[in-house]
Design a protein around this motif. Structure first.
Motif, PDB file in Angstrom:
ATOM      1  N   UNK A  23      -7.951  -9.795  -9.911  1.00  0.00           N
ATOM      2  CA  UNK A  23      -6.525  -9.424  -9.914  1.00  0.00           C
ATOM      3  C   UNK A  23      -6.215  -8.358 -10.944  1.00  0.00           C
ATOM      4  N   UNK A  24      -7.203  -7.548 -11.299  1.00  0.00           N
ATOM      5  CA  UNK A  24      -6.981  -6.472 -12.270  1.00  0.00           C
ATOM      6  C   UNK A  24      -7.503  -5.176 -11.667  1.00  0.00           C
ATOM      7  N   UNK A  25      -6.687  -4.151 -11.750  1.00  0.00           N
ATOM      8  CA  UNK A  25      -7.083  -2.810 -11.339  1.00  0.00           C
ATOM      9  C   UNK A  25      -7.069  -1.907 -12.566  1.00  0.00           C
ATOM     10  N   UNK A  26      -8.178  -1.251 -12.819  1.00  0.00           N
ATOM     11  CA  UNK A  26      -8.293  -0.322 -13.945  1.00  0.00           C
ATOM     12  C   UNK A  26      -8.434   1.090 -13.386  1.00  0.00           C
ATOM     13  N   UNK A  27      -7.508   1.969 -13.782  1.00  0.00           N
ATOM     14  CA  UNK A  27      -7.515   3.359 -13.322  1.00  0.00           C
ATOM     15  C   UNK A  27      -7.630   4.257 -14.550  1.00  0.00           C
ATOM     16  N   UNK A  28      -8.576   5.179 -14.524  1.00  0.00           N
ATOM     17  CA  UNK A  28      -8.825   6.096 -15.637  1.00  0.00           C
ATOM     18  C   UNK A  28      -8.717   7.518 -15.145  1.00  0.00           C
ATOM     19  N   UNK A  29      -8.410   8.420 -16.073  1.00  0.00           N
ATOM     20  CA  UNK A  29      -8.493   9.851 -15.775  1.00  0.00           C
ATOM     21  C   UNK A  29      -9.479  10.478 -16.747  1.00  0.00           C
ATOM     22  N   UNK A  82      -3.005 -13.413  -8.223  1.00  0.00           N
ATOM     23  CA  UNK A  82      -2.804 -12.710  -6.949  1.00  0.00           C
ATOM     24  C   UNK A  82      -1.337 -12.403  -6.708  1.00  0.00           C
ATOM     25  N   UNK A  83      -0.449 -13.248  -7.241  1.00  0.00           N
ATOM     26  CA  UNK A  83       0.977 -12.982  -7.114  1.00  0.00           C
ATOM     27  C   UNK A  83       1.465 -11.963  -8.133  1.00  0.00           C
ATOM     28  N   UNK A  84       0.775 -11.904  -9.246  1.00  0.00           N
ATOM     29  CA  UNK A  84       1.143 -10.946 -10.300  1.00  0.00           C
ATOM     30  C   UNK A  84      -0.106 -10.226 -10.790  1.00  0.00           C
ATOM     31  N   UNK A  85      -0.636  -9.300  -9.982  1.00  0.00           N
ATOM     32  CA  UNK A  85      -1.825  -8.571 -10.434  1.00  0.00           C
ATOM     33  C   UNK A  85      -1.466  -7.587 -11.546  1.00  0.00           C
ATOM     34  N   UNK A 106      -4.783   3.468  -1.755  1.00  0.00           N
ATOM     35  CA  UNK A 106      -5.745   2.611  -1.040  1.00  0.00           C
ATOM     36  C   UNK A 106      -6.541   1.757  -2.023  1.00  0.00           C
ATOM     37  N   UNK A 107      -6.900   2.317  -3.141  1.00  0.00           N
ATOM     38  CA  UNK A 107      -7.633   1.544  -4.164  1.00  0.00           C
ATOM     39  C   UNK A 107      -6.778   0.399  -4.687  1.00  0.00           C
ATOM     40  N   UNK A 108      -5.513   0.660  -4.950  1.00  0.00           N
ATOM     41  CA  UNK A 108      -4.634  -0.379  -5.476  1.00  0.00           C
ATOM     42  C   UNK A 108      -4.419  -1.484  -4.455  1.00  0.00           C
ATOM     43  N   UNK A 109      -4.340  -1.124  -3.192  1.00  0.00           N
ATOM     44  CA  UNK A 109      -4.040  -2.112  -2.149  1.00  0.00           C
ATOM     45  C   UNK A 109      -5.247  -2.968  -1.785  1.00  0.00           C
ATOM     46  N   UNK A 110      -6.464  -2.522  -2.135  1.00  0.00           N
ATOM     47  CA  UNK A 110      -7.664  -3.303  -1.812  1.00  0.00           C
ATOM     48  C   UNK A 110      -7.832  -4.420  -2.829  1.00  0.00           C
ATOM     49  N   UNK A 111      -7.597  -5.636  -2.408  1.00  0.00           N
ATOM     50  CA  UNK A 111      -7.661  -6.773  -3.329  1.00  0.00           C
ATOM     51  C   UNK A 111      -9.079  -7.109  -3.742  1.00  0.00           C
TER      52      UNK A 111
END
Length: 1657
Positions: A518-524, A485-488, A360-365
């Motif tokens: 257009x950038x998603x940052x995911x951390x653990x 937006x086409x290549x996030x 869901x996080x990735x899909x939320x633009x």
């Protein structure tokens, strides 16, 4: 541990054989073939080799069962990079073994048939027990005690024999029972055969039967050996018995029948269907003796040859050699991270509900903040992110996302710089390959940081030269312009909180905030690591888990909880089912209870291993299952110890735990084979002597089989290594076996010994005898070998961890071989970081040498990354001038020469040209947060400590070479002090604060600051704030004066008393006598007051005539003279010997010209020199007689800001306004000889005892070694560019001319000029007689003849109007060539004219026989007699339009001349007979360039031209054309007169086109000297020239002489063993007695005759 063979790095062979019939053959293969094969694969292909022989042990009780052997075969088949099976089929079939497991129905059927036939089944029933936990339920063979590895279970030999006999009887009984079932038709013959088959047959059929052809083609080798009459007469009797009628019940097939079925049916069928490689050998034995030992050995020898040849062919054909150069470093790491992500994603066995939140996080633009996945230990954060990374493309079907995953805690380089470089590269290269130009054309065109992606994998963009702030800017630019937006972009960073040195928060601070669109940052992040979360939003402390989409804490948090217990139960059942096991319902209840208490996937995997050992009748309780992950790991290790032995398990897991990047299977096996503790346990187990015991490969392999579910194979630097699947295995192993520092040091030491090429134990086992560990593996190519990356990555770490600092420093950090490996591996930045690291600095002896090496490497970074093979020549050229200043580097230079001799070819540096600059030994910059501050004041002490006061009130301290800048923090009344200034004197520093406090620090003691209080100054400062002007410290007293004050305060440190001395005017300077009794105070009005400090009395005064302020005083107590320097630079000398009478003026000297205030002075008592710096000039005074020695004007349009003397006084260093360099002048010549580069605008120079420190305006420090500056600045060079070089025949001396009035003679042994030949005009031509007795020079139209030994100018001839001079080969005559008059032949000894030659001959040369002067005239070639002067011979081309453009004489063929015509025709002209022959016509594209035309003395080769980035030659001996391609335009070329070599200099286009103009190593790639061998075209060596070359000469002694534009000369020795010549080496470090003076001061100058002694009409 899955991987495909295509990307495997190990050839893993399963050796299939009958153990009773192949002992000799297998031993021969182990001893001769496998070590040689391993060496071949390592050196040429970079592959490891492992051979698994299940029957390697001599004790059959240690042989693995069929199930284990099948697992080994599957492992080899799956992971071998090439062939996986090597089968030896002999003439004996081998015995079948008892089946380990029989299904219940079949077992009961066997018992029924046996009992019906009256056969007793008690033995079978006793040996087998029913187990309902198998799938399907089966009867399993009970384990025998002898199979244990524990020493307590040893049995005596008699008991062992008895047990073997019982086992044989049981096997016969079982086969008899099977035969009865077949006879009665209740068991099919095919099924019965599975019980009759031997281990050889069973293994072969498992490996080959029902396999696809691709799994067998070129991956299996089978060698069948048929032996006739193997047992002689016994064999005949046996065959006769087989022909007799058999009983009806005897349905059991014989061994010969089974062997025949295998060899005649099964294997031939595979040859046809799967192209199986089968080699058959027939041996006919003597019927009387049978198969003798000699015959078996003979077969074994031939088998070894065949096996090696076949294996090498298969491996070479199935493997591709991959190079490993610097440009592939980030490419390789990207592939490794992608493979690691794929491997970890396979561990995702249970679908987690948190996956939906990540999706869901990735899909939320519209989401802009990062997503943080948190959770406790072992909750599966890494596995979840790896799985999500694989799914993101399917989650975003409407776009083409770029997913980049980086596992930080698993990276081999955890530095922020490397992470930024890797991210920049991966983002750039992924968008370049995946995005089209239509999607974002403007961005792709407008931003160079994006389009020029070569910056990220070639040059200086990712080296240590680029600071993190610049990398951050590049990353920000990429993140801003590349994603769309086409290549996030989805960026996943795992394990930031587990990085070494707590670097995770620092990396997050570097990432841009807020994130671009257009950038998603995911951390653990682990739940207990709050610092990383604070770095995301430093204004807030991290909140608890917030709902998805909330941005209250700056990030979205997903809390990873424990897995649902039911899911874990299903997972465990699936794992058990895959291994053919299950648990009973009662046992399942215990499992459910355990999973309730700890519901983690890792725990479920561990439970699978425990429960798979249970039988249906096992007595299990609640305590049978360990609670928690760590307890389960510990129980697993207990089980492994019982099964395999305590030492081998403890050592294996310890090696895996303490390795830096993991270990390959071969490395682990080698380490265990050389481990003393493991071998000791083997001696106890096997009752054998330590001399012949070794760790068996099969034992290591079976241990790895048991660990395979908890090890992952990951690619690191081109090799697959074993790595723990979870860090908790490391924690348990460390707690259990690595609890003390001594034990850890022992393990690290063993690994270091292994990678150093030696083993920890004294005896090397056969498996590692060939385990050499060079830095670069040898190859068939002389210059190109494969870097031993495993050694490069592991060895430094383990040397440091085992406290072997001396070996680390000498064997690695100061080793040119290690440097070469690091640079070629693309690890230049890591090498520089290692050299600059201060870890273990207290144990290191050469910190300055390491710092010098680091800065040289940084200055040449771009060149070395594009051309790593240039490192030896670059380092040799850079180090040679400084070997005397840095004696610790002599071994480094010696190693370069030794490596060149070992190769047998190369180009060495015999005489290094004068450097353009000096590499610094340290560069220090402030933290980025202080970059806006500037320096207010700087002070330094002779003890090497520098203090800086910034305009923001901060004080920074540098405590000497190797130390960092440290901020000084002092507080008073709970308030931090801000500083206003700093002064220094001797070993004291005085800090003044903005609150008028004075703090004194003795730098030789602890950091304790003494506050000095002056009540008189306090009273005066109430009206105005005055600054401390200076102080002088003597023992326990401090003499201090202030700006604008007329008194001096004397502080007594011991009792804190203060004494004041009043002067007539404002005090400007002060000096004390050495005993502190007398004080001399210089004042504003030119007055000096003298005081007795003991009595406080005023002794007298003196004043200069012009009443200018005294700025400095120098007291010479040996003569009791005082020199006063006023503000204009004038010097007055006073006699102050009398303490009663006033000082007496001795002399007063005024400096003429401009009268500017002096900026600073520098006085050296040792060399008796005073430097006075003014803005327009620098003046040097001789303090012995106080005379002005010299004055140096500032460069035009510039002004000096500071100047200091060098260490030996032959140079001075100066700062010039608006100049980013520190300029160095040579005192003897007045020329600027060096420019010392700094990163920032210089502000102040501070001279230390052994260093020179430049402080920039922003506070950055650059440090140079004083000795290095002296060595570089005094390296001899001519005043102008070297125009001509001539070398004596012996090569020991050579002469140079630069167009000035001086010719220098150099001695190659010392590298210094030792004689100068002076002329009255500029020298235009230089000629040396072949016997080296006479030197002829042409200067201003006059001819000078010198005797070289005496230096006497014996002849000076005028009136010649000569433009060139020649000397005949017999050294008797000189020839002057004139284009405006007569050319003359004259005797060299006394100048008398022999004859005149009327016509002018261009390009004239004297014939080798000294009989003719040959030259071109009007298209013809003429030969004039040297006796008469007449033209006696003429060569004209046949065609009237043809003309001669070039020619050359041949010294080894004196009668012949090689002639080149304009049309390209090549002729040979015999001068005496005037005959000629035409060789051939040159093609059009090989037209000759006359200015380049050269011919070897024997006429074998001719140099034609140097166009089109190539040198073109003509092989006259074979009449063929040769062309040697250069990597840029050729600017100089020289053909060796002997015909062996061609030397040429080209400008590199491959490097200059990629280097940017602001690159610090731009000068390093200007020109390259290369030498090639003409016989085969091999390039012998290359040397990068940092300066512009003007002249190139190659002498017969295999030396190339290069004259440079700056007047220096370089001599480069050619090493080529193919012609049996040694390299000419000048070892300057061995020269003794070298004076600390300018080298030019020792040169003898020879004067010419005052007037010409011969005048020609």
């Amino acid at each position: 541990m899955d991987r495909s063979p295509s990307n495997s790095t190990c050839v893993k062979l399963y050796l299939c054989s009958n153990p009773e019939d192949s002992m000799v053959e297998r031993r021969a293969l182990r001893e001769s073939v496998f070590p040689q094969l391993r060496e071949h694969c390592r050196n040429t292909l970079g592959l490891d080799v492992r051979v698994i022989d299940p029957f390697e042990s001599s004790d059959p009780s240690h042989w693995p069962d069929e199930n284990t052997r099948r697992q080994l075969i599957k492992e080899c088949m799956k992971s071998s990079a090439g062939p996986f099976l090597l089968a030896l089929v002999g003439h004996q079939y081998g015995a079948a073994s008892l089946p380990a497991q029989v299904e219940v129905l079949e077992y009961q059927l066997l018992l029924q048939e046996s009992q019906r036939a009256g056969v007793s089944t008690k033995e079978l029933e006793r040996e087998y027990q029913r187990d309902e936990n198998t799938i399907p339920p089966s009867y399993c063979l009970r384990p025998r005690n002898r199979h244990t590895c524990c020493p307590q279970a040893e049995v005596k030999e008699e008991e062992e024999m008895r047990m073997r006999a019982e086992e044989e009887e049981l096997r016969k009984l079982f086969q008899t029972t099977v035969g009865l079932c077949v006879h009665d038709g209740v068991l099919s013959p095919e099924r019965a055969h599975s019980y009759y088959r031997s281990a050889l047959d069973a293994d072969l059929r498992f490996a080959l039967d029902n396999r696809s052809p691709n799994a067998i083609i070129r991956r299996c080798l089978v060698y069948v050996h048929r032996v006739s009459d193997a047992t002689g007469e016994t064999e005949k009797r046996r065959m006769k018995s087989q022909l007799e009628p058999q009983s009806e019940a005897a349905t059991t097939p014989t061994d010969s029948q089974l062997l025949s079925e295998l060899c005649d049916d099964f294997l031939p069928g595979l040859i046809t269907s799967s192209q199986l490689l089968v080699y058959t050998t027939d041996t006919q034995c003597d019927c009387r003796h049978g198969y003798t030992t000699a015959r078996r050995r003979g077969y074994a020898e031939s088998l070894c040859q065949q096996v090696y040849s076949d294996l090498v062919g298969l491996i070479d054909s199935s493997s591709t050699l991959e190079g490993c150069v610097g440009s592939q470093l980030l490419v390789r790491e990207q592939a490794e991270q992608e493979e690691l992500c794929d491997t970890l994603s396979r561990l995702y066995d249970i679908i987690r509900p948190e996956e939906a939140k990540v999706r869901a996080f990735v899909e939320q633009s519209e989401q802009q903040c990062p997503l943080v996945v948190t959770g406790g230990p072992c909750t599966g954060k890494t596995v979840l992110l790896a799985h999500c990374a694989q799914q993101i493309k399917s989650w975003l079907p409407d776009c083409d996302p770029v997913v980049i995953t980086y596992f930080c805690k698993l990276s081999i380089n955890p530095s922020p710089r490397h992470l930024l470089s890797s991210l920049c590269y991966q983002i750039g290269i992924r968008y370049q390959s995946e995005s089209s130009s239509e999607q974002n054309p403007s961005n792709m065109d407008d931003h160079s940081c994006v389009t020029d992606l070569r910056d990220f994998n070639s040059n200086c963009s990712w080296t240590s030269n680029i600071c993190p702030s610049e990398l951050k800017e590049r990353l920000s630019s990429l993140l801003s312009f590349m994603p769309s937006t086409k290549q996030p972009l989805v960026l996943i960073l795992d394990g930031l909180d587990h990085m070494e040195k707590d670097l995770g928060p620092h990396i997050l601070e570097i990432l841009p905030s807020p994130l671009p669109p257009s950038i998603k940052l995911i951390l653990s992040v682990s739940s207990n690591r709050t610092r990383v979360l604070q770095a995301i939003n430093p204004q807030r402390s991290p909140a608890q888990c917030v709902s998805e989409g909330s941005e209250e804490s700056g990030y979205v948090c997903v809390q990873l909880a424990s897995v649902d217990r039911k899911q874990c139960v299903k997972m465990l059942a699936s794992l058990l089912n895959s291994s053919g096991r299950r648990v009973t319902s009662g046992q399942q209840a215990l499992v459910n209870q355990a999973l309730t208490s700890c519901c983690l996937t890792l725990y479920a995997r561990l439970l699978h291993l425990h429960t798979s050992l249970w039988h249906s009748d096992s007595d299990v309780t609640e305590s049978s299952l360990p609670a928690g992950v760590h307890s389960s790991i510990s129980v697993l290790l207990d089980h492994l110890e019982q099964k395999h032995g305590s030492s081998i398990v403890a050592r294996a897991v310890s090696y895996l735990t303490l390795s830096r990047t993991g270990l390959t299977e071969v490395e682990l096996a080698d380490l265990l084979s050389g481990d003393h503790k493991v071998l000791t346990e083997y001696v106890q187990q096997h009752e054998s002597t330590s001399s012949n015991i070794r760790v068996l490969q099969i034992d290591v392999e079976t241990l790895l089989l048991d660990l395979r579910r908890f090890l992952i194979r990951r690619m690191v630097a081109g090799s697959h290594v074993l790595f723990w699947v979870s860090r908790h295995f490391k924690l348990v192993v460390a707690k259990r076996w690595l609890g003390t520092r001594e034990v850890r040091r022992e393990i690290h030491s063993a690994i270091a010994d292994y990678f150093s090429g030696r083993l920890a134990c004294d005896r090397e086992p056969p498996s590692v005898e060939a385990n050499g560990q060079p830095f670069v593996f040898s190859s068939s190519f002389k210059e190109v070998g494969r870097v031993n990356l495993r050694k490069v990555l592991e060895l430094p770490h383990h040397l440091q961890q085992s406290d072997k600092f001396e070996e680390l420093e000498h064997g690695l950090l100061m080793s040119s071989r290690f440097h070469q490996a690091m640079v070629r591996a693309g690890l230049l930045g890591d090498l520089v970081a290692m050299l600059e690291s201060e870890e273990g600095s207290s144990h290191r002896c050469f910190p300055r040498e390491r710092a010098l090496l680091a800065n040289i490497l940084k200055s040449c970074a771009c060149l070395l990354q594009s051309s790593p093979l240039h490192l030896p020549s670059v380092m040799e050229t850079s180090l040679l001038p400084y070997l005397e200043a840095f004696p610790g580097l002599q071994g480094y230079a010696r190693e370069i020469r030794q490596e060149r001799r070992r190769r047998g070819s190369g180009l060495g540096v015999s005489l290094c040209p004068a450097p353009l600059s000096v590499p610094s030994i340290q560069c220090l910059a402030f933290d980025a947060k202080t970059k806006d501050a500037s320096v207010r004041e700087v002070a330094g002490t002779e003890f090497g400590i520098v203090a800086e006061i910034m305009d923001d009130g901060a004080a920074w301290i540098w405590k000497g070479s190797g130390c960092d800048l440290v901020k000084l923090s002092l507080s008073c009344e709970q308030k931090e002090l801000t500083f206003a200034g700093v002064k220094s004197s001797n070993h004291f520093m005085l800090f003044s604060t903005q609150c008028d406090k004075l703090l004194l620090w003795d730098v030789t003691g602890p950091e304790m600051f003494l506050q000095l209080k002056d009540h008189l100054k306090t009273e005066s400062s109430q009206k105005t704030v005055n600054k401390v002007e200076g102080f002088v410290a003597y023992q326990k007293r401090v003499f201090m004066w202030w700006r604008g004050e007329s008194f001096v305060s004397v502080f007594h440190i011991s009792n804190e008393n203060v004494t004041h001395f009043q002067c007539q005017s404002c005090v400007t300077c002060l000096v004390c006598s050495s005993n502190g009794f007398y004080m001399y105070c210089g004042q504003e009005e030119g007055t000096v007051s003298i005081f007795d400090t003991n009595t406080g009395s005023f002794l007298g005064t003196c004043s200069n005539l012009n009443h200018n302020a005294v700025t400095s005083m120098i007291l010479c107590e040996d003569r009791w003279e005082m020199a006063c320097v006023d503000r204009t630079g004038s010097v007055s000398l006073w006699d102050v010997a009398s303490k009663i009478n006033p000082p007496r003026l001795v002399t007063e000297s005024f400096i003429g010209g401009e009268s500017n205030d002096i900026l600073n002075i520098d006085y050296s008592h040792i060399i008796g020199t005073l430097l006075v710096c003014q803005s327009h000039q620098v003046a040097l005074w001789d303090t012995c007689d106080w005379e002005l020695r010299d004055q140096f004007l500032a460069p035009r349009g510039r002004a000096f800001t500071q100047a200091v003397l060098s260490q030996d006084g032959h140079l001075f260093l100066a700062l010039v306004n608006a100049c980013p360099f520190v300029l160095v002048w040579r005192v003897s010549t007045g020329e600027c000889v060096l420019s010392l580069g700094t990163n920032k605008q210089p502000r102040t120079l501070v001279k230390m005892a052994s260093d020179v420190v430049c402080v920039a305006h922003d506070g950055c420090l650059t440090v140079w070694d004083s000795g290095a500056i002296d060595a570089a600045g005094t390296t001899p060079k001519m005043g102008r560019g070297v125009k001509e070089v001539v070398v004596e025949r012996t090569g020991e001396r050579f002469y140079t001319s630069d167009g000035s009035e001086t010719v220098w003679r150099w001695r190659l042994e010392t590298g210094l000029p030792h004689a100068n030949f002076l002329h009255d005009g500029p020298v235009g031509k230089l000629c040396l007689s072949p016997d080296s007795f006479h030197l002829v020079t042409l200067s201003a139209g006059q001819i000078y003849v010198w005797q070289t030994e005496t230096g006497q100018n014996i002849l000076r001839m005028s009136g010649s109007r000569a433009t060139d001079v020649l000397i005949t080969p017999n050294s008797n005559f000189g020839v002057s060539i004139s284009d405006r008059g007569l050319s003359r032949v004259w005797k060299l000894a006394h100048g008398s004219i022999v004859c005149n030659i009327h016509p002018y001959l261009s390009d004239a040369k004297v014939s080798p026989a000294s009989t003719f002067l040959i030259g071109r005239r009007r298209g013809d070639l003429l030969a004039a007699s040297l006796w008469s002067g007449s033209i006696s011979k003429r060569f004209s081309c046949a065609e009237s339009s043809e003309h001669v453009v070039a020619f050359h004489t041949l010294s080894e063929h004196p009668d012949f001349v090689v002639v080149m015509a304009a049309s390209g025709s090549v002729y040979t002209w015999k001068v005496a007979e005037e005959t000629l022959c035409m060789h051939f016509q040159l093609p059009y594209r090989f037209q000759c360039q006359p200015e380049d035309f050269q011919v070897s003395s024997d006429g074998s080769y001719a140099l034609l031209s140097t166009d089109n980035e190539a040198i073109n030659l003509l092989d006259l001996s074979q009449l063929r054309l040769c062309s040697f391609k250069a990597e840029g335009p050729v600017i100089k070329a020289y053909l060796d007169k002997t015909g062996y070599y061609a030397a040429y200099i080209y400008r590199s286009t491959t490097t200059t086109t990629t280097l940017k103009k602001n690159c610090v190593c731009f000068l390093q790639a200007r020109a390259v000297l290369t030498v090639v061998r003409l016989a085969d075209g091999e390039r012998l060596g290359s040397v990068c020239l940092a300066k512009n070359p003007l002249t190139l000469v190659v002498c017969e002694q295999q030396c190339a002489f290069v004259g440079f534009e700056d007047g220096s000369v370089g001599v480069y020795s050619i090493l080529d063993v193919t012609i049996n010549r040694e390299e000419s080496i000048r070892c300057r470090e061995n020269l003794s007695g070298r004076l600390k003076r300018c080298p030019f001061d020792r040169a003898v100058s020879w004067l010419p005759q005052a007037t010409p002694n011969i005048t020609w009409p």
